[in-house]
Scaffold this motif. Sequence first.
Motif, PDB file in Angstrom:
ATOM      1  N   HIS A  98       0.851  -1.191   0.000  1.00  0.00           N
ATOM      2  CA  HIS A  98       0.000   0.000   0.000  1.00  0.00           C
ATOM      3  C   HIS A  98       0.886   1.240   0.000  1.00  0.00           C
ATOM      4  N   ALA A  99       0.497   2.236  -0.777  1.00  0.00           N
ATOM      5  CA  ALA A  99       1.224   3.509  -0.820  1.00  0.00           C
ATOM      6  C   ALA A  99       0.262   4.644  -0.515  1.00  0.00           C
ATOM      7  N   ASP A 100       0.698   5.559   0.351  1.00  0.00           N
ATOM      8  CA  ASP A 100      -0.164   6.681   0.701  1.00  0.00           C
ATOM      9  C   ASP A 100       0.696   7.828   1.219  1.00  0.00           C
ATOM     10  N   VAL A 101       0.093   9.014   1.277  1.00  0.00           N
ATOM     11  CA  VAL A 101       0.759  10.210   1.801  1.00  0.00           C
ATOM     12  C   VAL A 101      -0.164  10.833   2.838  1.00  0.00           C
ATOM     13  N   THR A 102       0.409  11.217   3.979  1.00  0.00           N
ATOM     14  CA  THR A 102      -0.363  11.909   5.001  1.00  0.00           C
ATOM     15  C   THR A 102       0.254  13.283   5.251  1.00  0.00           C
ATOM     16  N   TYR A 103      -0.538  14.200   5.751  1.00  0.00           N
ATOM     17  CA  TYR A 103      -0.113  15.595   5.946  1.00  0.00           C
ATOM     18  C   TYR A 103       0.211  15.847   7.411  1.00  0.00           C
ATOM     19  N   PHE A 104       1.196  16.708   7.648  1.00  0.00           N
ATOM     20  CA  PHE A 104       1.507  17.108   9.023  1.00  0.00           C
ATOM     21  C   PHE A 104       2.064  18.534   8.986  1.00  0.00           C
ATOM     22  N   ARG A 105       1.426  19.421   9.731  1.00  0.00           N
ATOM     23  CA  ARG A 105       1.817  20.824   9.720  1.00  0.00           C
ATOM     24  C   ARG A 105       2.798  21.118  10.860  1.00  0.00           C
ATOM     25  N   ARG A 114       7.298  18.811  -0.013  1.00  0.00           N
ATOM     26  CA  ARG A 114       6.762  18.829  -1.380  1.00  0.00           C
ATOM     27  C   ARG A 114       5.941  17.564  -1.638  1.00  0.00           C
ATOM     28  N   LEU A 115       4.832  17.745  -2.314  1.00  0.00           N
ATOM     29  CA  LEU A 115       3.987  16.624  -2.729  1.00  0.00           C
ATOM     30  C   LEU A 115       4.122  16.467  -4.233  1.00  0.00           C
ATOM     31  N   ASN A 116       4.871  15.442  -4.677  1.00  0.00           N
ATOM     32  CA  ASN A 116       5.102  15.266  -6.111  1.00  0.00           C
ATOM     33  C   ASN A 116       5.405  13.810  -6.437  1.00  0.00           C
ATOM     34  N   ALA A 117       5.503  13.534  -7.720  1.00  0.00           N
ATOM     35  CA  ALA A 117       5.736  12.173  -8.208  1.00  0.00           C
ATOM     36  C   ALA A 117       7.144  11.689  -7.899  1.00  0.00           C
ATOM     37  N   GLY A 136      -6.220   7.784  -5.575  1.00  0.00           N
ATOM     38  CA  GLY A 136      -6.318   8.505  -6.840  1.00  0.00           C
ATOM     39  C   GLY A 136      -5.530   9.789  -6.917  1.00  0.00           C
ATOM     40  N   GLY A 137      -4.583  10.033  -5.992  1.00  0.00           N
ATOM     41  CA  GLY A 137      -3.811  11.267  -5.993  1.00  0.00           C
ATOM     42  C   GLY A 137      -2.873  11.380  -7.186  1.00  0.00           C
ATOM     43  N   SER A 138      -2.577  12.625  -7.586  1.00  0.00           N
ATOM     44  CA  SER A 138      -1.705  12.861  -8.747  1.00  0.00           C
ATOM     45  C   SER A 138      -0.278  12.411  -8.488  1.00  0.00           C
ATOM     46  N   GLU A 139       0.162  12.382  -7.216  1.00  0.00           N
ATOM     47  CA  GLU A 139       1.527  11.936  -6.927  1.00  0.00           C
ATOM     48  C   GLU A 139       1.708  10.441  -7.195  1.00  0.00           C
ATOM     49  N   ASN A 140       0.585   9.689  -7.243  1.00  0.00           N
ATOM     50  CA  ASN A 140       0.647   8.247  -7.500  1.00  0.00           C
ATOM     51  C   ASN A 140       0.385   7.897  -8.956  1.00  0.00           C
ATOM     52  N   ASN A 141      -0.421   8.697  -9.619  1.00  0.00           N
ATOM     53  CA  ASN A 141      -0.861   8.386 -10.981  1.00  0.00           C
ATOM     54  C   ASN A 141      -0.317   9.430 -11.950  1.00  0.00           C
ATOM     55  N   ASN A 142       0.824   9.129 -12.521  1.00  0.00           N
ATOM     56  CA  ASN A 142       1.513  10.027 -13.447  1.00  0.00           C
ATOM     57  C   ASN A 142       2.488   9.210 -14.289  1.00  0.00           C
ATOM     58  N   HIS A 143       3.053   9.811 -15.306  1.00  0.00           N
ATOM     59  CA  HIS A 143       3.904   9.062 -16.231  1.00  0.00           C
ATOM     60  C   HIS A 143       5.230   8.658 -15.593  1.00  0.00           C
TER      61      HIS A 143
END
Length: 430
Positions: free
Chosen positions: A238-245, A272-275, A303-310
């Motif tokens: 499983h892959a996921d990203v969580t936020y922390f301020r 940074r949130l990126n591929a 369905g986040g963009s950081e997971n689904n990209n070229h």
Amino acid sequence: MRTKTSYDTSIKHLYREGLEELIAPSIRKNIPRSTIHRWRQEKKEKYLGSELNELAKSELLLLKQFVHSRNERRIFMNYVRIGRFIEKISGERVLRKLFAENKAEVIDLIERIKETMPLEQVLRFFNISRSTYNLWILGLYGDCYHSPLNWCKVKQPNQLGDDEVSIMKDLLTDKELEHWPISSVAHYARRNGLMYASNSTWYKYARILGLRKKAKQFRHKRKKKKGIKAAAPNSIWHADVTYFRVGNEMHYIYLIVDNYSRKILSHLVSNRLNAQNRLKTIKEAYENEFGMIYSDLRLIVDGGSENNNHIVDRYVEMLPNLQKLVALKDIQFGNVQVEAHNKILKQSWLYRTEVKNGEHLKRITKAAIHEFNMVRPYDALGGLTPSEAHEQSEDYMNRKRQLQMLEARKQRCITNKCNTCTNCPYKQDI
């Protein structure tokens, strides 16, 4: 040919006593008048054992008065309606909580009612088990100063000994273990031979002794999200990203989690949130886990963009055994397991620390993941750590430890029965 109908003796007796209203109308209308007349003219002594009916004469007279009095029936039904209404608006959980908070009054009422009704029937009406009721009585009337719970050690010989309660208090109040769930502390104690008691015993004593804060109660039970279950390590990730301020700056924690073992295989903390960051964690986990031998592996992402990209898709296509699937799109299951890890990471570690900056967050996250993977036993894994489960280690609760659990319970009974109050009224029972 017409067959003869036989009637139950109790029906005949009710007609003789004038209590036929207690018989269902569907039965009464099928009984001939001549048969009813014959029953009423019969002598009671005709039937062997008729004297037993005299034992219930007072109850029958009371029942007869109740049947013939519309007002009393109306009052009774109103009491029933009031009781059902209170139960409906308050709910079973609220009633049980009120009973527990007013044990003395409930016990007093039950003790008076059980003189005319079987105790099991009374307890069933209050929805209280026999074991719970016995514990309430022991807690109210036990008064045993030798017991940490004030329970009589003769009547409750299976209770934990003084040394065991002391060990439990030390572990549950330990600053280094306070963020662990009680089940993990229980497994930790058994694995290290500190004390042998079941998880349910740990939860019970923690609640009675007030050693842990009670979790927030929800009126309606939340529905559990449906998840997927792997049969072996490195078959589903499983892959996921969580936020922390931190202050005014948002940071992102990337995780790759193995479904079977719950082990966090790789992580990354970034602002940074990126591929590119997502790809780093996938590559790190893959290179650490796979060598020359490959097995089929499914990577579940949201369905986040950081997971689904070229960038990510190109890397996945290069690997012969890796397949990327989008949760709730390509498969019917959600990405719930890694979401649970995000919650544990935040509530058990990050929220308990005053995070100063991004570098501090990285150090805390790294230490937390090491403790989660390598140190803390996981109840869902049978008390193994995620790293042990990932390596498919044997269950720590082997035959030897099971015998130790039985021996500890046996020794507990012996010690408690020998360490009782001098003037214990139950001492002659042992």
